[in-house]
Design an enzyme around this catalytic site. Sequence first.
Site, PDB file in Angstrom:
ATOM      1  N   CYS A 104      30.677  30.959  40.246  1.00 54.09           N
ATOM      2  CA  CYS A 104      31.697  30.359  40.430  1.00 54.09           C
ATOM      3  C   CYS A 104      31.427  28.658  40.748  1.00 54.09           C
ATOM      4  O   CYS A 104      30.775  28.210  40.162  1.00 54.09           O
ATOM      5  CB  CYS A 104      32.475  30.816  41.479  1.00 54.09           C
ATOM      6  SG  CYS A 104      34.147  30.369  41.481  1.00 54.09           S
ATOM      7  N   HIS A 231      32.925  36.776  39.798  1.00 56.41           N
ATOM      8  CA  HIS A 231      31.969  37.159  40.978  1.00 56.41           C
ATOM      9  C   HIS A 231      31.476  38.296  40.790  1.00 56.41           C
ATOM     10  O   HIS A 231      32.224  39.327  41.131  1.00 56.41           O
ATOM     11  CB  HIS A 231      33.136  36.946  42.068  1.00 56.41           C
ATOM     12  CG  HIS A 231      33.459  35.372  42.417  1.00 56.41           C
ATOM     13  ND1 HIS A 231      32.741  34.924  43.340  1.00 56.41           N
ATOM     14  CD2 HIS A 231      34.444  34.943  42.143  1.00 56.41           C
ATOM     15  CE1 HIS A 231      33.245  33.556  43.542  1.00 56.41           C
ATOM     16  NE2 HIS A 231      34.314  33.416  42.642  1.00 56.41           N
ATOM     17  N   GLU A 233      29.284  39.571  42.952  1.00 52.18           N
ATOM     18  CA  GLU A 233      28.962  39.999  44.320  1.00 52.18           C
ATOM     19  C   GLU A 233      30.542  40.667  44.895  1.00 52.18           C
ATOM     20  O   GLU A 233      30.307  41.333  45.899  1.00 52.18           O
ATOM     21  CB  GLU A 233      28.463  38.879  45.321  1.00 52.18           C
ATOM     22  CG  GLU A 233      29.732  37.985  45.593  1.00 52.18           C
ATOM     23  CD  GLU A 233      30.159  37.048  44.732  1.00 52.18           C
ATOM     24  OE1 GLU A 233      29.771  36.977  43.509  1.00 52.18           O
ATOM     25  OE2 GLU A 233      31.037  36.136  44.890  1.00 52.18           O
TER      26      GLU A 233
END
Lengths: 270, 998
Positions: A104, A231, A233
């Site tokens: 990002c 994302h 994670e």
Amino acid sequence: MSDTVRVLVLAGNGINCENETAHACKLAGADQVDIVYIWDLAAGKATLDGYHIVLFPGGFLDGDDLGSAKASTIRLRHTEVDNKSLVSQIRDHVDGGGLVMGICNGFQLMIKLGLLPSLDGIHDPQATLTWNDSGRFEDRWVTLKVDPDSPSIFTKGIDTLELPVRHGEGKIVAPVETMETINERHLAPMAYINPETGEPTTEYPYNPNGTYLGMAALTDPSGRLFGMMPHPEAFVHRTNHPQWTRKELPEEGAGLILFKNAINYIKDNF
Amino acid sequence: MPHRIEIKLKNEFVDAIGLRAKSEIKSYLNLQADSVRVIDVYTLDAEPEAELLQLFADELCDPVIQKNSVDKPMADDFDWIVEVGFKPGVTDNVGRTATESAAMVMGSDVLGDSAVYTSRQYLIKGNLSFEEIESVATDLLCNTLINRFVVIKRDDFDFENGMPVTVPKVTVTAEPVANEISLELSDEELVNLSKEMTLALSLDEMQVIRDYYRRPEVKEERAAKGLSENPTDIEIEVFAQTWSEHCKHKIFSSNIEYHDGDTTENISSLYKTYIQGATKAVRENMGDSDYCLSVFKDNAGVWKFTDDWNLVFKVETHNSPSALDPYGGALTGIVGVNRDPHGTGKGSRLFCNTNVFCLADPYYKGELPPRLLHPRRVMEGVREGVEHGGNKSGIPTVNGSLSFDERFLGKPLVFAGTGGIMPALINGEPSQNKQAFPGDRIIMVGGRIGKDGIHGATFSSEELHEGSPATAVQIGDPITQKRMTDFLLRARDEGLMTCLTDNGAGGLSSSVGEMAEDTGGAIVELAHAPLKYQGLQPWEIFISEAQERMTAAVSPEKLDRFISLANEMGVEATDLGEYTEGPNLELRYNDKIVGMFNMEFLHKGLPQMNLTAVWEAKDESNPNVESSALNGLNLNDRLEKILGRLDICSKEYWVRQYDHEVQGGSVVKPLTGENNDGPSDASIVRPVLDLMKGVVVGHGLCPRYSDIDTYHMSECALDEAVRNLVCVGADPDKMAALDNFCWCDPVESPSNPDGQYKLAQLVRSTKALKDRCIDYKIPLVSGKDSMKNDYSIGDTKISIPPTLLVTAVGEIEDSNLAVTMDAKKAGDIVYLLGKTYNHMGKTHYFDMMGLEGGAVPKLDNPKKTIESYRWLHKAMKSALVASCHDLSDGGLGVAAAETAFSGGLGMKLNLSEVNCEDMDRDDFILFSESPGRFLITVSPSKKTPFEIIMGDIVKEIGVVTEEKTVEVTGLGGESVISCDTAALKHAWQKTLSFKEES
């Protein structure tokens, strides 16, 4: 064969995904994960030396005030430690065979530093990330398809996966010929797809920003530099998935694979 | 001479910001622009060499898509230019970042103390008149309170030199002095002085202050310090801050004579009696299992999460600033409330935000009274403020809602909440404890001080009027605050501070004042305070509410490390003096004493107010429904119509623009279901990623019921908050609640004739909160009240409906057992938990039908109700529940429709199976808003164990169907509703989707 894999996760000055990104690296099997403040690099109290993987997490570097990550590219280029700018430290890390991953805002930083797509090793910015067609920030889950012919070591073995996007400036933009080169050389390892058709799309909301051919990520030709808008994670456990109460999902979240690929690459090549 | 750098997107690229402006010009003002493109302008107030200047311009520019030019206009193709910048002294975040970049590129020596100021040019094409363009500027692109703008027609534009260069620099030449102000005045003069200085102090209070200065011992002490007998302006200002309604909660602490019919009751302090009183009673009942650690004494409440972690939570209101500048008001609201949990105990890490807005209809067509912004602008402004405040700080916005009433036109309510977490022990000490010691240094950390935010506390302690000061309006700076919180958490873990608190209302005067209570006093050197610009008076420095500042107490031996770590991390930290044993708080400017207070008098000298409250009960008999103008509509139409009501309809437009997943612990999101668009009852996040234990956050709010009885409004708000948590799997026996009261002025006066009734409404509200907290065994851990939510200009007076927001925070031991509200499988059995009563007063149904009267929704047997929640939780822990949704606004009808379409399925219901009392109408059973009820679906395979646990508190009323329709059989056995879920979902989604904008 490296017996200990060391990861540096950058933090500070508006970065805000450092904890979950470090958490993902640990779950993926990294032996040492250090959250290092950009300030400590600038003060010479920490360096990239000795780390195999450098991770630029999501956030709002300098508040994205001059455009996403822009002010921090100025910061990294003009901050010198022992007459060496922080950008050259990153390049040394790359030349040493290390991996760099930007997520990002971290991807926005890499592309504006010219680390991606790095066609022919050129380090001037060749592409950029700018406003979604909507002109708005959005948090929504998307479905991604991986290009099996991409050189990226991060996306190896992945077919499709679902992840959240959380950005306002996620549209990859470059001169037409550059976008074509990226496409022809398979340097966009991931694309937003329409889950019905399974095909890459520019259709909203499947593609949240309107990027050409649904490109959601970029790699350099070596496959060792990688940036993505979604994302990974944020999907490391089944309960992160928006429909986990409706579906039978494995306990491990699909986002973890990207981190495992990176760590296994280091184990095999160092 | 200053220079203008312009940055323009190359013409071949889509200008998304311009397109957004174009669509907003259409949707806000119904004007048609053919195209809008923007140019960003950086005005540099310095004279570097041309090469350096060009280098900086190139660095600002994204070479792939942008072009730049120095001192040459780039505007080419347009009919009108609107250039919007900030007025002097208004926070310009982009300008601040650009100034930092300029110093890096050109060298700080070249830049000196000069700065970069930003503005934006909108190049508008289209057949629009000057008046229309001016409306685009003032009604959409800028708020004239904080923005400056220029409008230029193509013919009048100087294509050679472009726009005149404007440098919005604050230039104040006044010498800093502390002026004496005599209080030896007539009563009338004292009242006028209070008004002129925006002190918001009453005559009694002015007299108490005057009498303090008449005391011989005070005169003596002042003489000894070389101070005159008269107070200085800084002293009067500090009294006004410290004694403001906003800071001191005078109404909540007052002596009240409460009349209800023939009975009279004397209450000394609603706060002590009912708020603290409730928590005290609950904690005593909990005995050893009491999990509260620090309540009602710090910036936020602290309680135990696990043996290793403590939770911290605070909810604030930021109504008055949001009325003047919605974006800045909401932004400072969210970053402001962030500092409360962050500055609680030894300091916590922030893991979630919440926001609740009470607004007027965004489609309002009527006349706007002076100084009020259109509700649509207020709505988009506060939304964007929370978006930037939360997203840029990396804190997920996990829970919230919007509630609409025309009376919120007078003052919008903006509630912002934040949760934090800290280790139970930090450097071996309990993390909830903090204590400044004599000799500790007073260190201000974070942003600089300007005139912004002066009189925020006093101005929000009075109604919105012509004279409401523009300086009370501010814009937050999330990045400066993020740097500060990063630094302070590091300083905390290194044990560099003894005490930390937020600079909120009242600025340094309250933060230093509060911390000095630990030691007895303090000596503050105001000339050392870092300023945004020169020329601030000592009193302005001390009370300014300029944002992004915390005050720390640091022991002298740790000072160097503290300051150097701050500077390394790009944070300003300044030594402003010393905490002393007291007894005085001494203020100096360049070593000269400019003010001095006795701490005891400052904090305890305020006399308690004496107020009267008179309750008048309302008639609760039902009206004749057939008299409604909408009586012709069948129940299908009524269900669709109610689903589209502003309070009930989908809020996806908001949720999507808030980052609700950052930090990686998201378990139950605000949106859920087959298409990720169903309305979750509450959210679950895991603040510690190594644990599966989750924090559950929800709230309850029902201001409509206040028009009948605030007692039941409040019990319904608490019950709704608790129910929302239970819906997703929270344990009813481990919850904490926060109370936020937003009231219309409850003090009777000629301009406020019904003050005694409004105060009675407040009394009943706090009574109910205490009664139900004790029944439910839920402690109140923190709260806030805002008492002057009225608008009064000319002969227009608008008072908001009395509003209580209850925020509830709970736990789920194993997040894998969480439950969402969407129906899961066809064939699942539909149960209704709880009893349905003839509670139609102020329901959405009656409101929609235009019907007055009816009984207000209330709890019939609270102890039995909370017991039923415990059984439901037991069933959830045994994984027996497929979905669970709370019945509130719109009752059973709305809950059933939402459950069905969120699951992409249908539902069959039989109203004669519903457990009700005194009900003989299908529409009442469908739309009654009786609290204490849940709609639950259960897999047939789990029917038996579920029913064994639940017994007769649930009733089977239907089944989930493959066919995507809602089918309802009425009391008479005939079909009363047969509707496609697609149609119901469309009605629910279209009201606030603003599709035309994206």
